[in-house]
Scaffold this motif. Structure first.
Motif, PDB file in Angstrom:
ATOM      1  N   MET A   1      -6.671  -9.530  -5.622  1.00  0.00           N
ATOM      2  CA  MET A   1      -5.365  -9.647  -6.257  1.00  0.00           C
ATOM      3  C   MET A   1      -4.958 -11.109  -6.319  1.00  0.00           C
ATOM      4  O   MET A   1      -5.110 -11.841  -5.354  1.00  0.00           O
ATOM      5  N   ALA A   2      -4.456 -11.495  -7.433  1.00  0.00           N
ATOM      6  CA  ALA A   2      -4.089 -12.896  -7.599  1.00  0.00           C
ATOM      7  C   ALA A   2      -2.745 -13.185  -6.944  1.00  0.00           C
ATOM      8  O   ALA A   2      -1.915 -12.299  -6.779  1.00  0.00           O
ATOM      9  N   VAL A   3      -2.589 -14.417  -6.591  1.00  0.00           N
ATOM     10  CA  VAL A   3      -1.298 -14.852  -6.083  1.00  0.00           C
ATOM     11  C   VAL A   3      -0.273 -14.762  -7.208  1.00  0.00           C
ATOM     12  O   VAL A   3      -0.504 -15.224  -8.309  1.00  0.00           O
ATOM     13  N   ASP A   4       0.843 -14.134  -6.922  1.00  0.00           N
ATOM     14  CA  ASP A   4       1.866 -13.947  -7.936  1.00  0.00           C
ATOM     15  C   ASP A   4       3.174 -14.560  -7.452  1.00  0.00           C
ATOM     16  O   ASP A   4       4.071 -13.887  -6.966  1.00  0.00           O
ATOM     17  N   LEU A   5       3.244 -15.858  -7.553  1.00  0.00           N
ATOM     18  CA  LEU A   5       4.437 -16.569  -7.106  1.00  0.00           C
ATOM     19  C   LEU A   5       5.223 -17.066  -8.303  1.00  0.00           C
ATOM     20  O   LEU A   5       4.669 -17.316  -9.369  1.00  0.00           O
ATOM     21  N   GLU A   6       6.528 -17.206  -8.089  1.00  0.00           N
ATOM     22  CA  GLU A   6       7.347 -17.791  -9.133  1.00  0.00           C
ATOM     23  C   GLU A   6       6.907 -19.229  -9.384  1.00  0.00           C
ATOM     24  O   GLU A   6       6.667 -19.972  -8.438  1.00  0.00           O
ATOM     25  N   PRO A   7       6.792 -19.604 -10.651  1.00  0.00           N
ATOM     26  CA  PRO A   7       6.425 -20.998 -10.951  1.00  0.00           C
ATOM     27  C   PRO A   7       7.380 -21.984 -10.295  1.00  0.00           C
ATOM     28  O   PRO A   7       6.962 -23.049  -9.834  1.00  0.00           O
ATOM     29  N   GLN A   8       8.652 -21.615 -10.224  1.00  0.00           N
ATOM     30  CA  GLN A   8       9.622 -22.505  -9.582  1.00  0.00           C
ATOM     31  C   GLN A   8       9.329 -22.672  -8.108  1.00  0.00           C
ATOM     32  O   GLN A   8       9.569 -23.734  -7.530  1.00  0.00           O
ATOM     33  N   LEU A   9       8.795 -21.607  -7.495  1.00  0.00           N
ATOM     34  CA  LEU A   9       8.461 -21.686  -6.081  1.00  0.00           C
ATOM     35  C   LEU A   9       7.284 -22.638  -5.875  1.00  0.00           C
ATOM     36  O   LEU A   9       7.299 -23.474  -4.976  1.00  0.00           O
ATOM     37  N   LEU A  10       6.283 -22.508  -6.721  1.00  0.00           N
ATOM     38  CA  LEU A  10       5.147 -23.417  -6.626  1.00  0.00           C
ATOM     39  C   LEU A  10       5.576 -24.869  -6.803  1.00  0.00           C
ATOM     40  O   LEU A  10       4.987 -25.783  -6.235  1.00  0.00           O
ATOM     41  N   GLU A  11       6.636 -25.060  -7.592  1.00  0.00           N
ATOM     42  CA  GLU A  11       7.120 -26.422  -7.838  1.00  0.00           C
ATOM     43  C   GLU A  11       7.620 -27.079  -6.562  1.00  0.00           C
ATOM     44  O   GLU A  11       7.494 -28.283  -6.370  1.00  0.00           O
ATOM     45  N   VAL A  12       8.211 -26.270  -5.694  1.00  0.00           N
ATOM     46  CA  VAL A  12       8.858 -26.843  -4.516  1.00  0.00           C
ATOM     47  C   VAL A  12       7.979 -26.782  -3.267  1.00  0.00           C
ATOM     48  O   VAL A  12       8.239 -27.481  -2.297  1.00  0.00           O
ATOM     49  N   LEU A  13       6.954 -25.938  -3.318  1.00  0.00           N
ATOM     50  CA  LEU A  13       6.076 -25.857  -2.163  1.00  0.00           C
ATOM     51  C   LEU A  13       5.213 -27.102  -2.062  1.00  0.00           C
ATOM     52  O   LEU A  13       4.809 -27.674  -3.060  1.00  0.00           O
ATOM     53  N   ALA A  14       4.936 -27.489  -0.836  1.00  0.00           N
ATOM     54  CA  ALA A  14       4.058 -28.629  -0.621  1.00  0.00           C
ATOM     55  C   ALA A  14       3.198 -28.356   0.602  1.00  0.00           C
ATOM     56  O   ALA A  14       3.608 -27.671   1.539  1.00  0.00           O
ATOM     57  N   CYS A  15       2.023 -28.916   0.574  1.00  0.00           N
ATOM     58  CA  CYS A  15       1.111 -28.794   1.701  1.00  0.00           C
ATOM     59  C   CYS A  15       1.696 -29.528   2.914  1.00  0.00           C
ATOM     60  O   CYS A  15       2.325 -30.576   2.759  1.00  0.00           O
ATOM     61  N   PRO A  16       1.514 -28.984   4.114  1.00  0.00           N
ATOM     62  CA  PRO A  16       1.998 -29.674   5.308  1.00  0.00           C
ATOM     63  C   PRO A  16       1.133 -30.865   5.722  1.00  0.00           C
ATOM     64  O   PRO A  16       1.429 -31.493   6.735  1.00  0.00           O
ATOM     65  N   CYS A  17       0.122 -31.179   4.952  1.00  0.00           N
ATOM     66  CA  CYS A  17      -0.691 -32.348   5.264  1.00  0.00           C
ATOM     67  C   CYS A  17       0.126 -33.619   4.993  1.00  0.00           C
ATOM     68  O   CYS A  17       1.170 -33.565   4.339  1.00  0.00           O
ATOM     69  N   PRO A  18      -0.311 -34.760   5.526  1.00  0.00           N
ATOM     70  CA  PRO A  18       0.477 -35.999   5.373  1.00  0.00           C
ATOM     71  C   PRO A  18       0.779 -36.360   3.922  1.00  0.00           C
ATOM     72  O   PRO A  18       1.785 -37.022   3.651  1.00  0.00           O
ATOM     73  N   GLN A  19      -0.046 -35.915   3.011  1.00  0.00           N
ATOM     74  CA  GLN A  19       0.169 -36.244   1.592  1.00  0.00           C
ATOM     75  C   GLN A  19       1.272 -35.389   0.964  1.00  0.00           C
ATOM     76  O   GLN A  19       1.798 -35.720  -0.091  1.00  0.00           O
ATOM     77  N   HIS A  20       1.601 -34.248   1.613  1.00  0.00           N
ATOM     78  CA  HIS A  20       2.567 -33.302   1.055  1.00  0.00           C
ATOM     79  C   HIS A  20       2.293 -33.052  -0.419  1.00  0.00           C
ATOM     80  O   HIS A  20       3.191 -33.117  -1.266  1.00  0.00           O
TER      81      HIS A  20
END
Ligand code: ZN
Length: 69
Positions: A1-20
């Motif tokens: 099953m594919a990830v089904d996230l709101e595009p707006q959510l993907l916009e604000v999410l960031a990796c917790p790595c130093p580069q964010h």
């Protein structure tokens, strides 16, 4: 099953790595996987019940994942 996230959510999410860095849906060569992959460090974070688990200890792949690091 594919990830089904709101595009707006993907916009604000960031990796917790130093580069964010931004995240993209899918895992490696499998865009249908229930993961979000960092565009910088390459870590992939599981999406459980539609909720991204952005914890470094939950991530797969990324730096050193091949055992070289
Ligand atoms: Zn990252």
């Amino acid at each position: 099953m594919a990830v089904d996230l709101e595009p707006q959510l993907l916009e604000v999410l960031a990796c917790p790595c130093p580069q964010h860095a931004r995240l993209r849906p899918g895992l490696g060569d499998d865009p249908q996987a229930d993961y979000l992959t960092c565009t910088s460090c390459g870590r992939a974070f599981p999406v459980r019940d539609g909720i991204p688990v952005l914890l470094l200890e939950e991530a797969v792949g990324g730096p050193g994942a091949s055992g070289e690091g």
